[in-house]
Design an enzyme around this catalytic site. Structure first.
Site, mmCIF file in Angstrom:
data_model
loop_
_atom_site.group_PDB
_atom_site.id
_atom_site.type_symbol
_atom_site.label_atom_id
_atom_site.label_comp_id
_atom_site.label_asym_id
_atom_site.label_seq_id
_atom_site.Cartn_x
_atom_site.Cartn_y
_atom_site.Cartn_z
ATOM 1 N N LYS A 189 -26.065 -69.436 -71.187
ATOM 2 C CA LYS A 189 -25.082 -69.771 -72.222
ATOM 3 C C LYS A 189 -25.667 -69.524 -73.607
ATOM 4 O O LYS A 189 -25.048 -68.882 -74.457
ATOM 5 C CB LYS A 189 -24.700 -71.257 -72.076
ATOM 6 N N ASN A 190 -26.883 -70.029 -73.816
ATOM 7 C CA ASN A 190 -27.438 -69.999 -75.169
ATOM 8 C C ASN A 190 -28.025 -68.646 -75.559
ATOM 9 O O ASN A 190 -28.525 -68.487 -76.666
ATOM 10 C CB ASN A 190 -28.454 -71.137 -75.349
ATOM 11 N N CYS A 244 -21.360 -81.019 -78.645
ATOM 12 C CA CYS A 244 -21.708 -82.199 -77.846
ATOM 13 C C CYS A 244 -22.006 -83.408 -78.733
ATOM 14 O O CYS A 244 -22.659 -83.274 -79.766
ATOM 15 C CB CYS A 244 -22.958 -81.921 -77.022
ATOM 16 N N ARG A 269 -25.229 -83.637 -86.112
ATOM 17 C CA ARG A 269 -25.432 -82.184 -86.069
ATOM 18 C C ARG A 269 -25.165 -81.617 -87.465
ATOM 19 O O ARG A 269 -24.180 -80.935 -87.714
ATOM 20 C CB ARG A 269 -24.545 -81.547 -85.005
ATOM 21 N N ASP A 328 -32.615 -80.138 -73.259
ATOM 22 C CA ASP A 328 -31.457 -79.888 -72.394
ATOM 23 C C ASP A 328 -31.761 -80.155 -70.917
ATOM 24 O O ASP A 328 -30.846 -80.248 -70.107
ATOM 25 C CB ASP A 328 -30.967 -78.439 -72.556
ATOM 26 N N ARG A 386 -18.145 -76.498 -69.739
ATOM 27 C CA ARG A 386 -18.579 -75.827 -70.965
ATOM 28 C C ARG A 386 -19.818 -74.966 -70.714
ATOM 29 O O ARG A 386 -20.011 -73.958 -71.384
ATOM 30 C CB ARG A 386 -18.926 -76.857 -72.054
HETATM 31 N N1 EPU Z 1 -30.864 -80.045 -87.414
HETATM 32 C C1 EPU Z 1 -30.767 -80.521 -88.694
HETATM 33 N N2 EPU Z 1 -30.137 -79.731 -89.620
HETATM 34 C C2 EPU Z 1 -29.608 -78.519 -89.311
HETATM 35 C C3 EPU Z 1 -29.728 -78.035 -87.996
HETATM 36 C C4 EPU Z 1 -30.366 -78.836 -87.053
HETATM 37 O O1 EPU Z 1 -31.222 -81.620 -89.010
HETATM 38 O O2 EPU Z 1 -29.066 -77.865 -90.206
HETATM 39 C C5 EPU Z 1 -31.548 -80.895 -86.404
HETATM 40 C C6 EPU Z 1 -30.659 -81.262 -85.230
HETATM 41 O O3 EPU Z 1 -29.840 -82.380 -85.536
HETATM 42 C C7 EPU Z 1 -31.671 -81.564 -84.146
HETATM 43 C C8 EPU Z 1 -32.816 -80.580 -84.467
HETATM 44 O O4 EPU Z 1 -32.563 -80.125 -85.796
HETATM 45 O O5 EPU Z 1 -32.140 -82.865 -84.282
HETATM 46 C C9 EPU Z 1 -32.912 -79.383 -83.589
HETATM 47 O O6 EPU Z 1 -31.640 -78.832 -83.413
HETATM 48 P P1 EPU Z 1 -31.405 -77.261 -83.275
HETATM 49 O O7 EPU Z 1 -30.878 -76.748 -84.571
HETATM 50 O O8 EPU Z 1 -32.605 -76.592 -82.696
HETATM 51 O O9 EPU Z 1 -30.245 -77.269 -82.213
HETATM 52 P P2 EPU Z 1 -29.108 -76.203 -82.088
HETATM 53 O O10 EPU Z 1 -29.640 -74.893 -82.502
HETATM 54 O O11 EPU Z 1 -27.863 -76.716 -82.710
HETATM 55 C C10 EPU Z 1 -29.639 -75.355 -79.675
HETATM 56 C C11 EPU Z 1 -28.911 -75.325 -78.372
HETATM 57 C C12 EPU Z 1 -28.802 -76.741 -77.827
HETATM 58 C C13 EPU Z 1 -30.224 -77.287 -77.653
HETATM 59 C C14 EPU Z 1 -30.969 -77.213 -78.986
HETATM 60 C C15 EPU Z 1 -32.416 -77.645 -78.889
HETATM 61 C C16 EPU Z 1 -27.412 -73.474 -78.656
HETATM 62 C C17 EPU Z 1 -26.019 -72.996 -78.821
HETATM 63 N N3 EPU Z 1 -27.576 -74.775 -78.586
HETATM 64 O O12 EPU Z 1 -28.858 -76.187 -80.526
HETATM 65 O O13 EPU Z 1 -28.180 -76.625 -76.566
HETATM 66 O O14 EPU Z 1 -30.148 -78.621 -77.237
HETATM 67 O O15 EPU Z 1 -30.943 -75.874 -79.488
HETATM 68 O O16 EPU Z 1 -33.083 -76.874 -77.954
HETATM 69 O O17 EPU Z 1 -28.341 -72.673 -78.560
HETATM 70 C C18 EPU Z 1 -27.020 -77.387 -74.678
HETATM 71 O O18 EPU Z 1 -27.073 -76.221 -74.239
HETATM 72 O O19 EPU Z 1 -26.654 -78.368 -73.982
HETATM 73 C C19 EPU Z 1 -27.396 -77.636 -76.062
HETATM 74 C C20 EPU Z 1 -27.050 -78.733 -76.737
#
Ligand code: EPU
Length: 421
Positions: free
Chosen positions: A22-23, A117, A122, A307, A400
């Site tokens: 997915k990611n 989620c 976020r 995850d 999802r």
């Molecule tokens: N964060 C901030 N500010 C931002 C962006 C992120 O504070 O502007 C924080 C988040 O709140 C979190 C941390 O940074 O505490 C890390 O989040 P990250 O940005 O790495 O998460 P993401 O990129 O939104 C992706 C995956 C998630 C997975 C996370 C961590 C995708 C589409 N989603 O999310 O996948 O949990 O990286 O590995 O790639 C899932 O597949 O179930 C899922 C939630």
């Protein structure tokens, strides 16, 4: 809302195939906006998040065609819109990825706050800061984020991520490939999906170095072409099946996976006494009598992934002794353990990000819910372990990210049915 009904308490058997990640697929869908040429994607998982992103891209003017199961073609068709749809974006956190290519190519993008989620806050502050460092102006008006740049476009910059962010790193790469000059990303995320995205972009004209390390250097180019890419196996699906197999003490072969993407979880399991046979693209688990409890801390890749935490926690309820989990990435990802306790587990929550699991519990089927994607699959695993009937609500959350999970689990002997309501 549809439900899953599981009659659990039995071992599973046979083999189960891992689908495309997915990611990775979501990021490749976003990359379609970087060129006018058609992008062909193989091994795309047929899951709700992909369908939502396809709908969003279609509203922007990308023609998304499913050629056959798992094979998609994405072609930007003439004028591309830069205002993301009001209703869909709050349902999908990954919509934020589209800001990178849109801002780089069309110099403006507007979107409501991207949802996803319910696993903790976020925010998008890192994206705002990174784009501003590249010369973008930012406004927040009536809940809508708007970024604009002058006619000359985005400028390369050196951006230090204060915390590691997966989509932050990817979005910045997607923007920087078409920016003016050099962008250096410091404290970049290192997930295999990011490496796969960058490999594809480099094959089509981008100049990206250092992906897979914490410093990524991107030299902007004028044009990116498009071609064919294959989505890599889903490492979180691999882990979900692995924890399902171990939690139900089953002999199961997980095929078409990439074991080298789950090395840290595999080592943790080996250290606690689990036996499995690892080959180049498969893992076979062996039934066990005794495992040692585990102390797990979630980390950015290559550490133990957040995850994989919820499905692992179900396995920990089955291992005698005291295990612990520290969830360091998201604030609200342990609350689902309340439902495991209702099923008979003995889990203590010390803080919202720290639990201890007094393992060796007998789980009993109950009516539970799927609060988010990974907690949802954890409840499926709990239902497979528990004796009696487990009913899981809100299974859109599971759909999802896991394609036809009920059919696939039935093929390895799980008594699971989908009930439409
Ligand atoms: N964060 C901030 N500010 C931002 C962006 C992120 O504070 O502007 C924080 C988040 O709140 C979190 C941390 O940074 O505490 C890390 O989040 P990250 O940005 O790495 O998460 P993401 O990129 O939104 C992706 C995956 C998630 C997975 C996370 C961590 C995708 C589409 N989603 O999310 O996948 O949990 O990286 O590995 O790639 C899932 O597949 O179930 C899922 C939630």
């Amino acid at each position: 809302m549809d439900k899953f009904i599981i009659q659990g308490g039995h071992q599973l058997r046979g083999s189960i195939t891992v689908h495309g990640a997915k990611n990775h697929a979501l990021k490749m869908f976003a990359a379609s906006l970087l060129s006018d040429q058609p992008l062909t994607l193989r091994n795309v998982p047929e899951i709700e998040d992909i369908f939502r992103l396809a709908e969003i891209l279609q509203t922007l003017g990308v023609v998304v065609t499913q050629k056959r199961h798992g094979l998609y073609q994405l072609t930007p068709n003439g004028t591309i819109k830069t205002v993301l749809p009001e209703k869909l974006v709050p349902r999908l956190r990954a919509s934020i990825l589209l800001t990178g290519p849109l801002l780089a190519r069309y110099h403006t993008v507007t979107l409501p706050h991207p949802g996803g989620c319910a696993i903790g806050k976020r925010p998008i502050d890192l994206f705002v800061n990174a784009f501003q460092a590249m010369g973008a102006r930012y406004q927040l008006k009536k809940g809508h984020h708007r970024f604009t740049v002058g006619d000359k476009g985005l400028c390369g910059t050196r951006y230090v991520f204060p915390i590691v962010s997966v989509t932050g790193t990817e979005t910045l790469i997607l923007a920087a490939v078409l920016a003016n000059g050099r962008t250096i990303i410091v404290n970049a995320a290192r997930e295999p999906e990011i490496v796969a995205l960058a490999e594809y972009l480099n094959q089509h004209g981008a100049k990206i170095r250092g992906v897979g390390t914490s410093t990524v250097i991107i030299d902007g180019v004028k044009r990116i072409t498009a071609g064919v890419a294959t989505i890599i196996p889903d490492r979180i699906e691999t882990l979900s099946f692995l924890f399902l197999a171990l939690a139900t003490k089953s002999r199961l072969t997980i095929t078409q996976c990439q074991p080298n993407h789950v090395e840290v979880p595999l080592q943790l399991l080996r250290d606690c006494g689990a036996k499995f046979t690892v080959e180049e693209s498969s893992i076979t688990t062996h039934p066990w009598k005794r495992l040692k409890p585990l102390q797990v801390v979630t980390r950015e890749y290559p550490g133990f992934p957040t995850d994989g935490q919820s499905p692992l926690t179900v396995l920990l309820t089955q291992i005698a002794g005291v295990s612990s989990v520290m969830e360091t990435i998201y604030a609200d990802r342990l609350f689902f353990t309340d439902m495991l306790n209702r099923m008979g587990a003995n889990i203590q929550m010390h803080t919202s990000q720290h639990i201890t699991i007094h393992g060796g519990a007998k789980l009993h089927g109950k009516m539970v819910d799927s609060p988010d994607l990974r907690a949802g699959i954890a409840m499926v695993i709990a239902g497979a372990v528990a004796t009696g009937r487990t009913e899981i609500g809100n299974i859109y959350q599971i759909d999802r990210g896991y394609e036809s999970i009920d059919e696939r689990l039935r093929s390895i002997g799980l008594n699971i049915t989908r009930q439409a309501s």
